[in-house]
Design a protein around this motif. Structure first.
Motif, PDB file in Angstrom:
ATOM      1  N   ASN A 132      57.634  24.844  25.004  1.00 44.35           N
ATOM      2  CA  ASN A 132      56.765  23.973  24.708  1.00 44.35           C
ATOM      3  C   ASN A 132      54.926  23.807  24.350  1.00 44.35           C
ATOM      4  O   ASN A 132      54.922  22.989  23.901  1.00 44.35           O
ATOM      5  CB  ASN A 132      56.225  23.327  26.577  1.00 44.35           C
ATOM      6  CG  ASN A 132      58.028  22.216  26.883  1.00 44.35           C
ATOM      7  OD1 ASN A 132      58.146  21.579  25.985  1.00 44.35           O
ATOM      8  ND2 ASN A 132      58.827  23.316  27.524  1.00 44.35           N
ATOM      9  N   GLY A 191      59.948  20.807  22.377  1.00 41.33           N
ATOM     10  CA  GLY A 191      60.330  20.136  24.299  1.00 41.33           C
ATOM     11  C   GLY A 191      60.634  19.590  24.659  1.00 41.33           C
ATOM     12  O   GLY A 191      62.082  19.354  25.279  1.00 41.33           O
ATOM     13  N   VAL A 239      64.348  19.705  22.898  1.00 42.02           N
ATOM     14  CA  VAL A 239      65.643  21.073  24.095  1.00 42.02           C
ATOM     15  C   VAL A 239      65.935  20.303  24.987  1.00 42.02           C
ATOM     16  O   VAL A 239      66.787  20.568  25.557  1.00 42.02           O
ATOM     17  CB  VAL A 239      64.845  22.131  24.576  1.00 42.02           C
ATOM     18  CG1 VAL A 239      65.021  22.692  25.676  1.00 42.02           C
ATOM     19  CG2 VAL A 239      64.331  23.156  23.473  1.00 42.02           C
ATOM     20  N   SER A 240      64.795  20.197  25.400  1.00 40.01           N
ATOM     21  CA  SER A 240      65.415  18.800  26.825  1.00 40.01           C
ATOM     22  C   SER A 240      66.279  17.927  26.435  1.00 40.01           C
ATOM     23  O   SER A 240      67.889  17.495  27.048  1.00 40.01           O
ATOM     24  CB  SER A 240      64.271  18.078  27.366  1.00 40.01           C
ATOM     25  OG  SER A 240      63.817  18.716  27.801  1.00 40.01           O
ATOM     26  N   LEU A 262      60.457  29.071  28.689  1.00 39.10           N
ATOM     27  CA  LEU A 262      59.897  27.442  28.003  1.00 39.10           C
ATOM     28  C   LEU A 262      58.795  27.218  28.014  1.00 39.10           C
ATOM     29  O   LEU A 262      58.839  26.038  27.669  1.00 39.10           O
ATOM     30  CB  LEU A 262      61.047  26.892  29.807  1.00 39.10           C
ATOM     31  CG  LEU A 262      61.965  27.093  29.422  1.00 39.10           C
ATOM     32  CD1 LEU A 262      62.961  26.448  30.654  1.00 39.10           C
ATOM     33  CD2 LEU A 262      62.874  26.519  27.953  1.00 39.10           C
ATOM     34  N   THR A 282      65.021  26.936  38.116  1.00 43.05           N
ATOM     35  CA  THR A 282      64.738  27.861  37.224  1.00 43.05           C
ATOM     36  C   THR A 282      65.631  29.025  38.479  1.00 43.05           C
ATOM     37  O   THR A 282      66.444  29.806  37.747  1.00 43.05           O
ATOM     38  CB  THR A 282      63.710  28.462  36.985  1.00 43.05           C
ATOM     39  OG1 THR A 282      63.035  27.637  36.642  1.00 43.05           O
ATOM     40  CG2 THR A 282      64.113  29.211  35.449  1.00 43.05           C
ATOM     41  N   ASN A 310      62.827  23.467  31.432  1.00 42.81           N
ATOM     42  CA  ASN A 310      62.258  22.415  30.045  1.00 42.81           C
ATOM     43  C   ASN A 310      61.467  21.262  30.406  1.00 42.81           C
ATOM     44  O   ASN A 310      60.441  21.582  30.522  1.00 42.81           O
ATOM     45  CB  ASN A 310      62.979  22.544  29.048  1.00 42.81           C
ATOM     46  CG  ASN A 310      62.179  22.478  28.124  1.00 42.81           C
ATOM     47  OD1 ASN A 310      61.263  22.806  27.705  1.00 42.81           O
ATOM     48  ND2 ASN A 310      62.262  21.096  27.355  1.00 42.81           N
TER      49      ASN A 310
END
Length: 447
Positions: A170, A177, A180-181, A166, A113, A326
């Motif tokens: 989740n 989640g 998004v991944s 993030l 990150t 994420n």
């Protein structure tokens, strides 16, 4: 609330596409955008460099296929923590779980990150204190050295905000989640393929770069052994994370079939992407030029796309690291949840949110600790120091195939690793050899 029969259960909502995307997204992060330059510097030969990418890819595939047998057999949430408990007992599982929380996964979340936040500065300059203020708060940590929590404060604040954001995403469900991944996994692979296309079909490259060694390599003016070990370490770092999907087995549809397939398909996709992007880099950058590059992907993109190349790569890195962060946040929290269920972690961490069926407390304690690592600035030091520990666990995880076939010979195995016992043994021997050579090389350099 105690973890009992009234505790809500996790929902199996992830299919093959999403689980495969999580495998891909967990691995392809920032490493592929910067590790090729380090490998070029250490080996000095394009043939050797590409051979290392192929070897590490095959070894990773062997590990994925080996773990696929175990993952198909043991489908409880928690992945390798549960595997180790079944194979070797509670002590090994306990050490693994706490290593995951203390450094391995939280450090990875912080590091990945942080890279995202650094690259945002290509578009927006983040604030920071004057040098004298940055150094005003000086902490000394044994075995690590001096750290400066106020250093590069703007990047750190953005990193912490993203980690916590993030984690909240989740919190609202594994399906969200996972989506998004999946989205960012597809986006990052697409961005890499655009760069590959631009390098091969727009840039003025040279096929001779694949056989032209660096000046240092030709003169023998470096330690080839140390370079090979460093290059393997860099490549394995870029491939790391392929086993993360096993952590969320309890939320995967038909996990006995889906997880082995996702591990296999995902690893093959990663190998193909890595080989393509490295071939593209070499096509436009001679090995000597690559070895001197600090941002190899940006340098290649500038040759292929001109002025917009740097912005394109910065955006590609941000997409890649966002998705990886994420996915890592999503899956890692399930390990602490599984530990708490078995009284090996703080008991409130075993609670699921009654509506969203997510391990909310596990997600937020993970976010808190990862944020502390960001503030300290020690995450890269810790993960570099302990990358070999991950490979010790990888080796013992693969050895578990032999252990479980002996302990539970009649257990249902929807998937059996091909090439047994040769393929798992190759992975185990390679993993232990890599650990030993890494330690030997580091000690040699120190003394």
């Amino acid at each position: 609330m105690q973890n009992n029969s009234t505790q809500p259960k996790m929902l199996a909502q992830l299919g093959l596409f999403t689980t495969t995307a999580i495998v891909v997204g967990a691995v392809i992060g920032s490493g592929i955008f910067k590790k090729p330059a380090l490998m070029a510097l250490n080996v000095g030969s394009p043939e050797v460099m590409m051979a290392i990418w192929v070897i590490t890819g095959l070894v990773t595939l062997f590990g994925a296929l080996t773990n696929a047998e175990i993952a198909g057999m043991i489908t409880a949430t928690g992945g390798h923590y549960i595997f180790f408990k079944e194979m070797y007992g509670e002590l090994t599982a306990y050490l693994y779980g706490w290593s995951i929380f203390a450094v391995i996964q939280t450090g990875s979340i912080a590091s990945i990150t942080y890279v995202f936040s650094e690259y945002t500065q290509y578009f927006i300059q983040l604030p920071r204190f004057a040098p004298e203020i940055e150094r005003a708060w000086d902490l000394f940590i044994p075995f690590i050295g001096h750290i400066y929590p106020l250093e590069n404060i703007g990047v750190k604040v953005l990193t912490i905000l993203l980690i916590n954001s993030l984690s909240i995403v989740n919190f609202f469900g594994v399906k969200l989640g996972g989506r998004v991944s999946a989205f960012f996994s597809v986006a990052k692979v697409a961005a890499i393929l655009v760069l590959v296309f631009a390098c091969f079909f727009i840039a003025d490259g040279n096929w001779g770069n694949y056989t032209s060694d660096s000046v240092r390599f030709a003169s023998g003016d470096f330690s080839f052994f140390a370079g090979i070990v460093a290059a393997f370490s860099a490549a394995f770092w870029a491939y790391d994370g392929w086993n993360n999907i096993t952590y969320i087995a309890g939320e995967v549809k038909n996990p006995q079939r889906t997880i082995p397939l996702a591990l296999t398909f995902g690893t093959i996709i990663i190998i193909a992407v890595y080989l393509l992007i490295n071939m593209a880099f070499l096509y436009v950058l001679p090995i000597d030029e690559m070895s001197k590059s600090t941002l190899v992907a940006a340098d290649a993109a500038r040759k292929a796309m001109g002025a917009i190349g740097g912005a394109f790569v910065a955006m590609a890195v941000m997409i890649s690291t966002f998705g990886t962060s994420n996915g890592t946040i999503m899956v890692s929290a399930r390990v602490y949840f599984a530990m708490a269920e078995r009284k090996m972690f703080f008991s409130p961490i075993a609670n699921l949110h009654p509506k969203f069926r997510t391990p909310a407390n596990a997600l937020f304690i993970q976010a808190f600790w990862a944020s502390m690592l960001v503030i300290s600035g020690t995450f890269d030091i810790l993960t570099d120091m302990l990358i070999f520990v991950s490979w010790i666990f990888y080796a013992f995880g693969a050895m578990g195939v032999f252990v479980l076939r002996k302990k539970r010979p009649d257990a249902h195995r929807p998937y059996k690793v091909i090439g047994y016992p040769i393929l798992p043994m190759v992975f185990v021997l390679f993993a232990f050899t890599f650990v030993i050579l890494t330690l030997y090389n580091d000690i040699s350099l120190y003394y």
